[in-house]
Design an enzyme around this catalytic site. Sequence first.
Site, PDB file in Angstrom:
ATOM      1  N   GLU A 105       0.747  -1.254   0.073  1.00 14.19           N
ATOM      2  CA  GLU A 105      -0.077   0.012  -0.136  1.00 14.19           C
ATOM      3  C   GLU A 105       0.929   1.413   0.006  1.00 14.19           C
ATOM      4  O   GLU A 105       2.075   1.123   0.047  1.00 14.19           O
ATOM      5  CB  GLU A 105      -0.665   0.160   1.205  1.00 14.19           C
ATOM      6  CG  GLU A 105       0.041   0.292   2.544  1.00 14.19           C
ATOM      7  CD  GLU A 105      -1.010   0.053   3.826  1.00 14.19           C
ATOM      8  OE1 GLU A 105      -1.794  -1.097   3.602  1.00 14.19           O
ATOM      9  OE2 GLU A 105      -0.945   0.748   4.567  1.00 14.19           O
TER      10      GLU A 105
ATOM     11  N   ASN B 264       1.232   5.185   1.821  1.00 12.69           N
ATOM     12  CA  ASN B 264       0.913   6.044   2.889  1.00 12.69           C
ATOM     13  C   ASN B 264       0.911   7.270   2.610  1.00 12.69           C
ATOM     14  O   ASN B 264       1.968   7.739   2.186  1.00 12.69           O
ATOM     15  CB  ASN B 264       1.454   5.807   4.304  1.00 12.69           C
ATOM     16  CG  ASN B 264       1.074   4.574   4.974  1.00 12.69           C
ATOM     17  OD1 ASN B 264       1.942   3.526   5.235  1.00 12.69           O
ATOM     18  ND2 ASN B 264      -0.549   4.038   4.942  1.00 12.69           N
TER      19      ASN B 264
END
Length: 646
Positions: free
Chosen positions: A288, A290
Site C-alpha cells: 500500500e 501511505n
Amino acid sequence: MFKKILIANRGEVACRLIRTFRRMGIESVAIYSEADEDSPHVNRADEAYCVGPALVRESYLNISTILRIAQESGAEAIHPGYGFLSENAAFAQAVQDQGLVFIGPSADVIATMGDKLEAKRLARLSGISCIPGTDEPLADLEQADKIAAKIGYPLMVKPAAGGGGKGMRIVRHPSDLKDSLKGAINEAESSFGDSRIFFEKYIDGARHIEIQILADLHGRVIHLGERECSLQRRHQKVIEEAPSPSLTPIMRQRIGEEAVRLAKSAGYTSAGTVEFVLDPSGNFYFLEMNTRLQVEHPVTEMITGLDIVEEMVSVAAGIPLRLLQSDVQFKGHAIEARLYAEDSSRGFLPSTGRIRSYHPPFEKEGEVRLDSGIEEGTIITPYYDPLFAKLVVHQPTRELACDRMLNALNECYIRGIETNVHFLASLVNSPFFKKANFNVTTLDEYYEKGFAPVTPLDPSVAIGAAAVMHVKRRGLTSAELSVFIEREPYLVTVTVAQSRYIVTEGDSTLLVETEWKPGDVLFKSIFQGNAITLQVNTQEIKDELLWNGYGATTWVVNRKVGNLIPLMPVKEKVDSPRVVVAPMPGLVVEVAVHIGDVVKRGQPIAIIEAMKMENIIRSQRNGVIENIYVKKGESVIVDQHLAKIG
C-alpha cells in the site's frame, strides 16, 4: 513561505511539527479537544483553539470546525500529521476550497493512493508486483466465503481506507471468518469512517519494508531509502530501523526504483511512503501507499540528515526539491522505538491515568532523539491512540545503535501509567533482534500472552545494586547482608572506598561505581567496567529493579534477620475467575452472552473499545452466565465487573 500553519492533530506529532515550524520561523496553531486542554502541544504552540468534545468525531475529525479555526486564526496552510484526517481526500479538498494549502498530496492522489484497492490497481498498471487478493470491497459474508475459498487460507482482512494496523485481521480457518469480518468492519468504521474491507493472501514469514518518497510540484521524485518495519504487534509497528538489515544492495536499488515509478505514475507530491512485503525467498510485493507523514519518519531523518517535515512545507509552498537522487547520502544506522500507554503484563491492554513521574533520557543531537507528547501531569485518556512518544537513536553501526537504544530505554522512567518501555528493552536485548532474525509475526509468536520482566539467570546486577543502595541509605562503610530476590537469599559482604563498592557473594566479586543517592529513581552505575542504568521503584522495605528488560524485587536485611525470613509463611494468592472484569477503561461495543448461556473457557463475553482498538474479553472458565452487569454503549473503568459465571 508560509507565516502561520494550523496543525490538525494532537500529541507527540503535533509537538514534533511545532519544533520544525519554530525553527523555520513559522507560527503554529494548535487545536485541542476538551480532554486535551492541558496537553503539551497546546502549551507549545503559538496559538491554540478548542475544536470540540473528547470524542474524535466531534473534535479531531470535525472538518468544518477545523476549517473555521484555520480561517479565524489567519493560518495559510494546514498540516494533518498522521492519523485522523491525514489521508482524508474530502478534507484535503475542503482545505483547498477554503483557499488554504493542504501540506500533503492533492485530494485526487489521496483518493487514489489512500484507497488500498485503487492503489493496487495503479501498481499493477505500473508493472509492480502485488499480493493476490480482491480488487473490490467485500459485499457480504456469502461473497466473502466464496472469495476466501478461491484465494485460499491463510488470508488477511484489511480496510480499504486508513492505516496504522487498525481493522486488520489474519484468518487461518473458515470458522474464524465471520467474527474476523465483523471485527474488521467495526474497527474500520470507528477509526476511519469507512467500513469497506477486502482480502489479500497472507504471506507467512514476511517482512515489512517501506520506501520514503519525496516529490515536488515540478515533477521531481526521489526516495530517501528504506525502513525495516517488521517488528509489529497486532499489525501495529513497535520498532523500526533504517537501513533494513534484510536487503542486499541490489534489492535496495530495485525496491527504491519501483517506489519512485509508482509515485510518478500517481502524480504524487509531498512526502509519502510506499510499503512492500518481502517474502522469505527475497521477492517483494506492493502492499500500500501511505499518503502522509509516517510515525517512523525520524529514522530516515537520522541517516539522511534531512528534516522531512521541512521538505513537506517547502514543497507545499511551491519550492523545488533541492536534492537529486544522487545527492541523497546514508550515514550510520537508526532505530526507533514507539512508546505506548499499555500494560504488557495484561496482554498489552491500554493504560490510562495521570503521568506522576517523568524522567526522559537525555537527548543528544544526532544520537538520541525523543519526540514526546507528554510531561509530568499529562493525563492519558481512553479516547485516542496509545502512542505518546517515539525514542530514536543513531550510531555508526547497527550493533552500536542497539546498545544505545537499550541504554536510552533504561533511562526512560515513566510512572502513573503502564507503558511498554520494559517490553521494548527486552526486545532490543533479545537474541533475535540483535541478529535481525525476525518477521511480521515474531512478536505475536514470542509474546502471545504479553510480557512481564523476569529475573535473569545471573542476578548479580540486581544483587550488587540492592546491596550498594542499602549501605548508601544507612551511611555504612562495610556490611554483611542478606539480599533477597523474592524469597531466594544471597549472602553478601560490602566494603566501600569513596564511590567504589566491592560486593562479594560466595566466590564472586562485583565492583560497582555509582553516584546514586537515596531517592534517585535511576541507579546509574558502572558494573565491572560496563555502564548500566537500573530503574528503582521503592515499595516500603523492598525495591523493584528494572533494567535491560529484566526485573527483580529485592529486600536487604542483616544476616541475623535474613536467617529468619525463610521461616515466615507465604500468603497464597486467591484466583477467582468467576467474575469477568474489564481489564481496561473503555466503551462496551458488544455483550456476546445472555444470562443462562453455557460458556466455555476462551469464549467471548464482551467487546470493549479502547484507544480506537477493539478488545475481546473472554471467559477464563467453563460455566453458566449467572449475571450480566453492563450493556452495549456503557463506559466501564478498569476492573469493573462485566459478568458472573457459575
